[in-house]
Design a protein around this motif. Structure first.
Motif, PDB file in Angstrom:
ATOM      1  N   THR A 118     -35.389  21.397   0.378  1.00 51.18           N
ATOM      2  CA  THR A 118     -35.021  22.404  -0.621  1.00 51.18           C
ATOM      3  C   THR A 118     -34.200  21.833  -1.773  1.00 51.18           C
ATOM      4  O   THR A 118     -33.885  22.547  -2.729  1.00 51.18           O
ATOM      5  CB  THR A 118     -34.228  23.559   0.030  1.00 51.18           C
ATOM      6  N   LYS A 131     -37.201  32.864  -0.676  1.00 49.19           N
ATOM      7  CA  LYS A 131     -38.621  32.541  -0.745  1.00 49.19           C
ATOM      8  C   LYS A 131     -38.838  31.034  -0.739  1.00 49.19           C
ATOM      9  O   LYS A 131     -39.741  30.520  -0.065  1.00 49.19           O
ATOM     10  CB  LYS A 131     -39.231  33.162  -2.002  1.00 49.19           C
ATOM     11  N   GLN A 132     -38.012  30.306  -1.486  1.00 50.08           N
ATOM     12  CA  GLN A 132     -38.137  28.844  -1.525  1.00 50.08           C
ATOM     13  C   GLN A 132     -37.793  28.229  -0.176  1.00 50.08           C
ATOM     14  O   GLN A 132     -38.448  27.285   0.278  1.00 50.08           O
ATOM     15  CB  GLN A 132     -37.236  28.281  -2.623  1.00 50.08           C
ATOM     16  N   GLU A 134     -38.155  29.667   2.714  1.00 47.67           N
ATOM     17  CA  GLU A 134     -39.250  29.976   3.625  1.00 47.67           C
ATOM     18  C   GLU A 134     -40.460  29.084   3.342  1.00 47.67           C
ATOM     19  O   GLU A 134     -41.146  28.648   4.259  1.00 47.67           O
ATOM     20  CB  GLU A 134     -39.656  31.452   3.486  1.00 47.67           C
ATOM     21  N   HIS A 135     -40.690  28.807   2.072  1.00 48.28           N
ATOM     22  CA  HIS A 135     -41.785  27.895   1.712  1.00 48.28           C
ATOM     23  C   HIS A 135     -41.510  26.502   2.267  1.00 48.28           C
ATOM     24  O   HIS A 135     -42.420  25.829   2.777  1.00 48.28           O
ATOM     25  CB  HIS A 135     -41.925  27.849   0.191  1.00 48.28           C
ATOM     26  N   ALA A 138     -42.260  26.487   5.900  1.00 48.94           N
ATOM     27  CA  ALA A 138     -43.701  26.493   6.148  1.00 48.94           C
ATOM     28  C   ALA A 138     -44.302  25.104   5.931  1.00 48.94           C
ATOM     29  O   ALA A 138     -45.170  24.666   6.696  1.00 48.94           O
ATOM     30  CB  ALA A 138     -44.375  27.515   5.241  1.00 48.94           C
ATOM     31  N   LEU A 139     -43.840  24.403   4.891  1.00 44.65           N
ATOM     32  CA  LEU A 139     -44.336  23.046   4.647  1.00 44.65           C
ATOM     33  C   LEU A 139     -43.976  22.112   5.793  1.00 44.65           C
ATOM     34  O   LEU A 139     -44.815  21.338   6.283  1.00 44.65           O
ATOM     35  CB  LEU A 139     -43.763  22.509   3.333  1.00 44.65           C
ATOM     36  N   SER A 142     -46.104  22.876   8.762  1.00 53.17           N
ATOM     37  CA  SER A 142     -47.487  22.425   8.591  1.00 53.17           C
ATOM     38  C   SER A 142     -47.613  20.913   8.738  1.00 53.17           C
ATOM     39  O   SER A 142     -48.689  20.393   9.039  1.00 53.17           O
ATOM     40  CB  SER A 142     -48.017  22.853   7.220  1.00 53.17           C
ATOM     41  N   VAL A 171     -42.592  21.037  -2.461  1.00 55.70           N
ATOM     42  CA  VAL A 171     -41.919  22.328  -2.304  1.00 55.70           C
ATOM     43  C   VAL A 171     -41.921  23.164  -3.581  1.00 55.70           C
ATOM     44  O   VAL A 171     -41.945  24.406  -3.515  1.00 55.70           O
ATOM     45  CB  VAL A 171     -40.485  22.129  -1.768  1.00 55.70           C
ATOM     46  N   SER A 173     -44.348  23.232  -5.700  1.00 58.58           N
ATOM     47  CA  SER A 173     -45.758  23.418  -6.065  1.00 58.58           C
ATOM     48  C   SER A 173     -46.121  22.666  -7.348  1.00 58.58           C
ATOM     49  O   SER A 173     -46.630  23.254  -8.324  1.00 58.58           O
ATOM     50  CB  SER A 173     -46.077  24.904  -6.220  1.00 58.58           C
ATOM     51  N   LEU A 205     -53.881  22.490  -0.384  1.00 56.78           N
ATOM     52  CA  LEU A 205     -53.157  23.008  -1.547  1.00 56.78           C
ATOM     53  C   LEU A 205     -53.874  22.755  -2.871  1.00 56.78           C
ATOM     54  O   LEU A 205     -53.558  23.390  -3.872  1.00 56.78           O
ATOM     55  CB  LEU A 205     -51.755  22.398  -1.606  1.00 56.78           C
TER      56      LEU A 205
END
Length: 244
Positions: A118, A131-132, A134-135, A138-139, A142, A171, A173, A205
């Motif tokens: 982050t 949101k960031q 949580e992203h 998720a990364l 994965s 992170v 994008s 992605l």
């Protein structure tokens, strides 16, 4: 640009035209290391950049990454000409458009894996939104690091540390990820593991990747190969993969 050269594709993610780079300008030791490099990178490509030591690979990657200023030529990223931009504009474009993975992961030792991922959000916006965060989770999940999010770099293997670095690069994008010898500090098994994850992230992605590598095995698993020799592009060709 040569009058016989095709017009640049306005839709290209990145367009370099006659890029030159010299060091020690005006001094007896002045040396030009890039001699008119022209290159287009389309969205969604996965490119291997290869060449012998001293060929100019790292310099070219630094120019693409807006970390070094070219001496002459044109560099358009996301349709924006970067030549002439001031430091503030370059920093803003770099943070919004680019992600980086280096040979050495450069993770902060006092931060957890999640905190390291982050960090770009914190640097860009001064805070990390839910949101960031949580992203980032998720990364990491994965990439097989769901159980390692709270661990510090010293508690992770080299391959795991590099996967954290991949998550950090993705992170925000970015449109383009630049990877400079991302497996160069790993053993063969870990190198393969990290490269598989890079390819999987590309497939899932659609992020564009330019990967500098000295490993011909990994270069052969990319989709396009660009070879730099003595500061010039000596080869630029698509790689055909056998059907599986």
């Amino acid at each position: 640009m040569s009058p016989d050269a095709p017009a640049p594709d306005a839709r290209a993610l990145l367009t370099l035209a006659d890029v030159r780079k010299s060091y020690n300008l005006g001094l007896p030791s002045e040396a030009e290391v890039l001699h008119g490099v022209s290159l287009e990178v389309q969205r969604g490509e996965f490119i291997a950049l290869i060449g012998p030591s001293g060929s100019g690979k790292s310099t070219l990657l630094n120019i693409i990454g807006l970390l070094e200023v070219m001496t002459a030529g044109s560099c358009r990223l996301l349709g924006q000409e970067v030549q002439g931009m001031d430091d503030a504009a370059l920093t803003l474009l770099r943070r919004s458009a680019l992600g980086f993975v280096f040979q050495f992961h450069h993770l902060l030792p006092a931060f957890s894996a999640l905190e390291n991922v982050t960090l770009p959000a914190l640097m860009r916006e001064g805070r990390v939104s839910a949101k960031q965060r949580e992203h980032a989770r998720a990364l990491l999940a994965s990439l097989g690091l769901a159980a390692a999010m709270g661990k510090r770099p010293a508690e992770l293997s080299g391959g795991m540390q590099q996967r954290v670095a991949i998550a950090r690069a993705l992170v925000m994008s970015p449109a383009l990820v630049l990877a400079d010898e991302p497996t160069g500090n790993l053993d063969t098994a870990s190198s393969d593991e990290v490269f598989v994850q890079l390819r999987r992230m590309h497939a899932e992605l659609g992020t564009t990747f330019v990967v500098v590598t000295h490993d011909p095995r990994l270069a052969a698993r990319c989709d396009r190969l660009v070879e730099l020799v003595d500061g010039r592009i000596a080869r630029d060709e698509a790689i055909t993969h056998a059907a599986t």
